[in-house]
Design an enzyme around this catalytic site. Structure first.
Site, PDB file in Angstrom:
ATOM      1  N   THR A 115       0.817  -1.223   0.000  1.00 27.69           N
ATOM      2  CA  THR A 115       0.000   0.000   0.000  1.00 27.69           C
ATOM      3  C   THR A 115       0.849   1.271   0.000  1.00 27.69           C
ATOM      4  OG1 THR A 115      -1.496   1.255   1.423  1.00 27.69           O
ATOM      5  CG2 THR A 115      -0.108  -0.336   2.526  1.00 27.69           C
ATOM      6  N   ASP A 116       0.281   2.357  -0.493  1.00 26.41           N
ATOM      7  CA  ASP A 116       0.972   3.651  -0.436  1.00 26.41           C
ATOM      8  C   ASP A 116       1.100   4.150   1.008  1.00 26.41           C
ATOM      9  OD1 ASP A 116      -1.700   4.336   0.039  1.00 26.41           O
ATOM     10  OD2 ASP A 116      -1.832   5.826  -1.573  1.00 26.41           O
ATOM     11  N   GLU A 117       0.309   3.574   1.924  1.00 29.39           N
ATOM     12  CA  GLU A 117       0.339   4.059   3.315  1.00 29.39           C
ATOM     13  C   GLU A 117       1.683   3.793   3.993  1.00 29.39           C
ATOM     14  OE1 GLU A 117      -3.034   3.569   5.792  1.00 29.39           O
ATOM     15  OE2 GLU A 117      -4.438   3.710   4.135  1.00 29.39           O
ATOM     16  N   TYR A 139      -1.938  -0.511  11.034  1.00 33.51           N
ATOM     17  CA  TYR A 139      -2.132  -1.153   9.717  1.00 33.51           C
ATOM     18  C   TYR A 139      -0.892  -0.956   8.850  1.00 33.51           C
ATOM     19  CZ  TYR A 139      -3.432  -1.478   4.779  1.00 33.51           C
ATOM     20  OH  TYR A 139      -3.430  -1.772   3.430  1.00 33.51           O
ATOM     21  N   LYS A 143       2.197  -3.491   7.574  1.00 34.32           N
ATOM     22  CA  LYS A 143       2.401  -3.701   6.135  1.00 34.32           C
ATOM     23  C   LYS A 143       3.877  -3.444   5.786  1.00 34.32           C
ATOM     24  CE  LYS A 143      -0.276  -4.412   3.148  1.00 34.32           C
ATOM     25  NZ  LYS A 143      -0.754  -5.711   2.559  1.00 34.32           N
ATOM     26  N   LYS A 178     -15.235   0.946   4.298  1.00 28.64           N
ATOM     27  CA  LYS A 178     -14.355   1.906   3.620  1.00 28.64           C
ATOM     28  C   LYS A 178     -15.170   3.084   3.109  1.00 28.64           C
ATOM     29  CE  LYS A 178     -10.984  -0.992   4.246  1.00 28.64           C
ATOM     30  NZ  LYS A 178     -10.983  -2.260   3.578  1.00 28.64           N
ATOM     31  N   ASN A 238     -11.776  14.170   0.524  1.00 28.27           N
ATOM     32  CA  ASN A 238     -12.873  13.296   0.968  1.00 28.27           C
ATOM     33  C   ASN A 238     -14.233  13.963   0.825  1.00 28.27           C
ATOM     34  OD1 ASN A 238     -11.006  11.363   1.645  1.00 28.27           O
ATOM     35  ND2 ASN A 238     -10.945  11.899   3.825  1.00 28.27           N
ATOM     36  N   ARG A 262     -10.100  10.698  12.776  1.00 30.32           N
ATOM     37  CA  ARG A 262      -9.354   9.446  13.023  1.00 30.32           C
ATOM     38  C   ARG A 262      -8.041   9.806  13.717  1.00 30.32           C
ATOM     39  NH1 ARG A 262      -7.933   6.199   7.611  1.00 30.32           N
ATOM     40  NH2 ARG A 262      -9.913   5.174   8.004  1.00 30.32           N
TER      41      ARG A 262
HETATM   42  P1  NAD Z   1     -10.135  -7.029   2.094  1.00 29.13           P
HETATM   43  O1  NAD Z   1     -10.209  -6.713   3.537  1.00 29.13           O
HETATM   44  O2  NAD Z   1     -11.329  -6.774   1.242  1.00 29.13           O
HETATM   45  O3  NAD Z   1      -9.755  -8.570   1.905  1.00 29.13           O
HETATM   46  C1  NAD Z   1      -8.754  -9.200   2.647  1.00 29.13           C
HETATM   47  C2  NAD Z   1      -8.883 -10.713   2.438  1.00 29.13           C
HETATM   48  O4  NAD Z   1      -7.829 -11.346   3.179  1.00 29.13           O
HETATM   49  C3  NAD Z   1     -10.205 -11.285   2.968  1.00 29.13           C
HETATM   50  O5  NAD Z   1     -10.731 -12.189   2.017  1.00 29.13           O
HETATM   51  C4  NAD Z   1      -9.808 -12.012   4.254  1.00 29.13           C
HETATM   52  O6  NAD Z   1     -10.649 -13.107   4.566  1.00 29.13           O
HETATM   53  C5  NAD Z   1      -8.380 -12.452   3.918  1.00 29.13           C
HETATM   54  N1  NAD Z   1      -7.552 -12.649   5.119  1.00 29.13           N
HETATM   55  C6  NAD Z   1      -7.358 -11.790   6.150  1.00 29.13           C
HETATM   56  N2  NAD Z   1      -6.529 -12.332   7.065  1.00 29.13           N
HETATM   57  C7  NAD Z   1      -6.191 -13.562   6.589  1.00 29.13           C
HETATM   58  C8  NAD Z   1      -5.357 -14.597   7.085  1.00 29.13           C
HETATM   59  N3  NAD Z   1      -4.707 -14.476   8.249  1.00 29.13           N
HETATM   60  N4  NAD Z   1      -5.223 -15.728   6.351  1.00 29.13           N
HETATM   61  C9  NAD Z   1      -5.900 -15.859   5.167  1.00 29.13           C
HETATM   62  N5  NAD Z   1      -6.711 -14.917   4.663  1.00 29.13           N
HETATM   63  C10 NAD Z   1      -6.850 -13.778   5.364  1.00 29.13           C
HETATM   64  O7  NAD Z   1      -8.859  -6.255   1.548  1.00 29.13           O
HETATM   65  P2  NAD Z   1      -8.603  -5.546   0.140  1.00 29.13           P
HETATM   66  O8  NAD Z   1      -9.074  -4.161   0.227  1.00 29.13           O
HETATM   67  O9  NAD Z   1      -9.058  -6.438  -0.940  1.00 29.13           O
HETATM   68  O10 NAD Z   1      -6.995  -5.490   0.160  1.00 29.13           O
HETATM   69  C11 NAD Z   1      -6.220  -6.535  -0.414  1.00 29.13           C
HETATM   70  C12 NAD Z   1      -4.758  -6.177  -0.312  1.00 29.13           C
HETATM   71  O11 NAD Z   1      -4.494  -4.963  -1.007  1.00 29.13           O
HETATM   72  C13 NAD Z   1      -4.259  -5.961   1.109  1.00 29.13           C
HETATM   73  O12 NAD Z   1      -2.983  -6.519   1.223  1.00 29.13           O
HETATM   74  C14 NAD Z   1      -4.203  -4.448   1.260  1.00 29.13           C
HETATM   75  O13 NAD Z   1      -3.218  -4.081   2.179  1.00 29.13           O
HETATM   76  C15 NAD Z   1      -3.828  -4.047  -0.153  1.00 29.13           C
HETATM   77  N6  NAD Z   1      -4.263  -2.708  -0.574  1.00 29.13           N
HETATM   78  C16 NAD Z   1      -5.557  -2.324  -0.406  1.00 29.13           C
HETATM   79  C17 NAD Z   1      -5.973  -1.090  -0.880  1.00 29.13           C
HETATM   80  C18 NAD Z   1      -7.404  -0.614  -0.718  1.00 29.13           C
HETATM   81  O14 NAD Z   1      -7.672   0.557  -0.993  1.00 29.13           O
HETATM   82  N7  NAD Z   1      -8.329  -1.436  -0.311  1.00 29.13           N
HETATM   83  C19 NAD Z   1      -5.037  -0.235  -1.502  1.00 29.13           C
HETATM   84  C20 NAD Z   1      -3.701  -0.662  -1.632  1.00 29.13           C
HETATM   85  C21 NAD Z   1      -3.344  -1.908  -1.181  1.00 29.13           C
HETATM   86  O1  DAU Z   2      -4.131   4.149   0.512  1.00 28.34           O
HETATM   87  C1  DAU Z   2      -4.330   2.775   0.421  1.00 28.34           C
HETATM   88  C2  DAU Z   2      -5.163   2.324   1.581  1.00 28.34           C
HETATM   89  O2  DAU Z   2      -6.467   2.836   1.359  1.00 28.34           O
HETATM   90  C3  DAU Z   2      -5.208   0.813   1.765  1.00 28.34           C
HETATM   91  O3  DAU Z   2      -3.923   0.345   2.062  1.00 28.34           O
HETATM   92  C4  DAU Z   2      -6.179   0.439   2.884  1.00 28.34           C
HETATM   93  O4  DAU Z   2      -6.305  -0.971   2.950  1.00 28.34           O
HETATM   94  C5  DAU Z   2      -7.528   1.044   2.593  1.00 28.34           C
HETATM   95  O5  DAU Z   2      -8.408   0.800   3.660  1.00 28.34           O
HETATM   96  C6  DAU Z   2      -7.418   2.544   2.341  1.00 28.34           C
HETATM   97  O6  DAU Z   2      -7.085   3.257   3.570  1.00 28.34           O
HETATM   98  P1  DAU Z   2      -7.780   4.645   3.966  1.00 28.34           P
HETATM   99  O7  DAU Z   2      -7.692   4.797   5.419  1.00 28.34           O
HETATM  100  O8  DAU Z   2      -7.294   5.752   3.118  1.00 28.34           O
HETATM  101  O9  DAU Z   2      -9.289   4.303   3.493  1.00 28.34           O
HETATM  102  P2  DAU Z   2     -10.722   4.569   4.158  1.00 28.34           P
HETATM  103  O10 DAU Z   2     -11.737   4.193   3.128  1.00 28.34           O
HETATM  104  O11 DAU Z   2     -10.842   3.979   5.507  1.00 28.34           O
HETATM  105  O12 DAU Z   2     -10.729   6.148   4.319  1.00 28.34           O
HETATM  106  C7  DAU Z   2     -10.537   7.009   3.200  1.00 28.34           C
HETATM  107  C8  DAU Z   2     -10.561   8.437   3.722  1.00 28.34           C
HETATM  108  O13 DAU Z   2     -11.891   8.739   4.167  1.00 28.34           O
HETATM  109  C9  DAU Z   2      -9.673   8.672   4.923  1.00 28.34           C
HETATM  110  O14 DAU Z   2      -9.129   9.974   4.855  1.00 28.34           O
HETATM  111  C10 DAU Z   2     -10.623   8.562   6.118  1.00 28.34           C
HETATM  112  C11 DAU Z   2     -11.933   9.112   5.549  1.00 28.34           C
HETATM  113  N1  DAU Z   2     -13.167   8.525   6.118  1.00 28.34           N
HETATM  114  C12 DAU Z   2     -13.300   7.189   6.148  1.00 28.34           C
HETATM  115  C13 DAU Z   2     -14.424   6.603   6.673  1.00 28.34           C
HETATM  116  C14 DAU Z   2     -14.592   5.105   6.737  1.00 28.34           C
HETATM  117  C15 DAU Z   2     -14.184   9.372   6.568  1.00 28.34           C
HETATM  118  O15 DAU Z   2     -14.079  10.614   6.522  1.00 28.34           O
HETATM  119  N2  DAU Z   2     -15.305   8.793   7.095  1.00 28.34           N
HETATM  120  C16 DAU Z   2     -15.472   7.446   7.181  1.00 28.34           C
HETATM  121  O16 DAU Z   2     -16.534   7.006   7.708  1.00 28.34           O
END
Ligand code: NAD
Ligand code: DAU
Length: 327
Positions: A115-117, A139, A143, A178, A238, A262
């Site tokens: 992730t970019d985080e 988180y 990572k 999210k 946002n 947050r």
């Molecule tokens: P998600 O939460 O939707 O899915 C995560 C999956 O991992 C689920 O199916 C869960 O059951 C499985 N899992 C969790 N713990 C496990 C374990 N211990 N063993 C086996 N399976 C397990 O997540 P996502 O949003 O699809 O993210 C997928 C990947 O991409 C993650 O590595 C996340 O860090 C990365 N990522 C997410 C975002 C985003 O915006 N969502 C952005 C950049 C990178």
């Molecule tokens: O940047 C990549 C990351 O993006 C991934 O690695 C993470 O897995 C993914 O969850 C996401 O993280 P963020 O914290 O950026 O995503 P989230 O959707 O939780 O929040 C996006 C922005 O919105 C953040 O600035 C917090 C804000 N937010 C979020 C929620 C859930 C709100 O203002 N209100 C809300 O209720």
């Protein structure tokens, strides 16, 4: 190729499996946590239900595979602030277990989805792959640890592995904890739209299918030991995202409610993807306006997907996180 895809019952992993499933043989290993859903996957998929930190399960699932792509994670920052245990177990222990198995079984290619985080927050400009790692939340800190383990295994044991770091994804089948799916479903239901702090935080939005195309490009053609950023084409505050959702759902702006920020909230993320673009020819295909419209429509059309979620564990989580019941 035969691919082991871990965490593919979640949002991005299931998008990836749908993208590459016709071209490659796929085995999925997923623990099916609250975010992992059987129905996200094609019915005929080879699914092993188990944890990535369990060496026996991992070895068995990995046997005979040519490559491993890891999506498995606890992915929600707010939950990591509440309780970091599962984050450390999955991101650190789980990554180590998979890397050991990949080495012992002589797996040809390993790809870590990150992730970019890991770079922290940036006021202006964009992070490149050489920017310092400066995570803010449990988180992102865990990572980082996973990413560093991958680099250490390349360096020490010579395994073939790359890391891909994506910006904020959105699209169909994202769990409604999210920002975007939460706002879409609340807007559809006339529930309040909880904006953290002043709502001026900036995220770099990437359609999940574009991320998955980037991931697959790196799996097939990326260099071992290298990191590749995959950033979305559009940045947005946002509050602007929430207003666009209101417009697309026909909800009322009076639903917006500014709530407590947050803790440790990162102000802005921004990724430079020049390396992936110039070396491997990847380009994002979906702009935010188009992707958001298609995402809102998907949630409108798929109540059978989100209906059971809104009445289960999510309801309790929501009350705890936001201090109120869903309407
Ligand atoms: P998600 O939460 O939707 O899915 C995560 C999956 O991992 C689920 O199916 C869960 O059951 C499985 N899992 C969790 N713990 C496990 C374990 N211990 N063993 C086996 N399976 C397990 O997540 P996502 O949003 O699809 O993210 C997928 C990947 O991409 C993650 O590595 C996340 O860090 C990365 N990522 C997410 C975002 C985003 O915006 N969502 C952005 C950049 C990178
Ligand atoms: O940047 C990549 C990351 O993006 C991934 O690695 C993470 O897995 C993914 O969850 C996401 O993280 P963020 O914290 O950026 O995503 P989230 O959707 O939780 O929040 C996006 C922005 O919105 C953040 O600035 C917090 C804000 N937010 C979020 C929620 C859930 C709100 O203002 N209100 C809300 O209720």
């Amino acid at each position: 190729m035969k691919l082991l895809v871990t965490g593919a019952a979640g949002f991005i992993g299931s998008t990836y499996v749908r993208l590459v499933g016709d071209e490659h043989e796929v085995v999925v290993l997923d623990k099916l946590t609250y975010a992992g859903r059987r129905e996200n996957l094609p019915e005929d998929i080879d699914l092993v239900v188990g944890a990535i930190e369990d060496p026996a399960v991992v070895r068995e699932a990995m046997e005979g595979c040519d490559a491993v792509v890891n999506f498995a994670a606890e992915s929600h920052v707010d939950r990591s602030i509440d309780d970091q245990d599962a984050f450390a177990r999955t991101h650190v222990v789980g990554t180590g277990v998979r890397l050991d198995a990949a080495r012992e079984l002589g797996i040809g290619r390993y790809l870590q989805v990150s992730t970019d985080e890991v770079y922290g927050s940036i006021e202006s400009d964009s992070f490149t792959e050489t920017s310092p790692l400066d995570p803010s939340s449990p988180y992102s800190a865990t990572k980082v640890a996973g990413d560093l383990l991958v680099s250490a295994h390349v360096h020490t044991y010579g395994i073939e592995a790359s890391i891909v770091r994506g910006s904020n994804n959105y699209g169909p089948r994202q769990y409604p904890e999210k920002l975007i799916p939460l706002m879409v479903l609340n807007a559809i239901h006339g529930d309040s739209l909880p904006v953290y702090g002043d709502g001026r935080q900036v995220r770099n939005w990437l359609f999940a299918e574009d991320f998955c195309r980037g991931i697959h490009t790196v799996l097939m053609n990326g260099r071992s030991g290298e990191v590749y950023n995959v950033g979305g084409p559009d940045e947005c505050e946002n509050i602007e995202v929430v207003k666009r959702v209101i417009e697309l759902t026909g909800a009322n702006e009076s639903l917006i409610e500014y709530v407590k920020d947050r803790p440790g909230h990162d102000r802005r993320y921004s990724l430079a993807s020049d390396k992936l673009r110039n070396e491997l020819g990847w380009e994002a295909q979906v702009h935010f306006a188009e992707g958001l419209e298609c995402t809102v429509q998907w949630y409108r059309d798929n109540e059978d997907w989100w209906g059971p979620i809104r009445s289960g564990e999510y309801r309790e989580y929501y009350e705890k996180q936001y201090g109120k019941a869903l309407g």
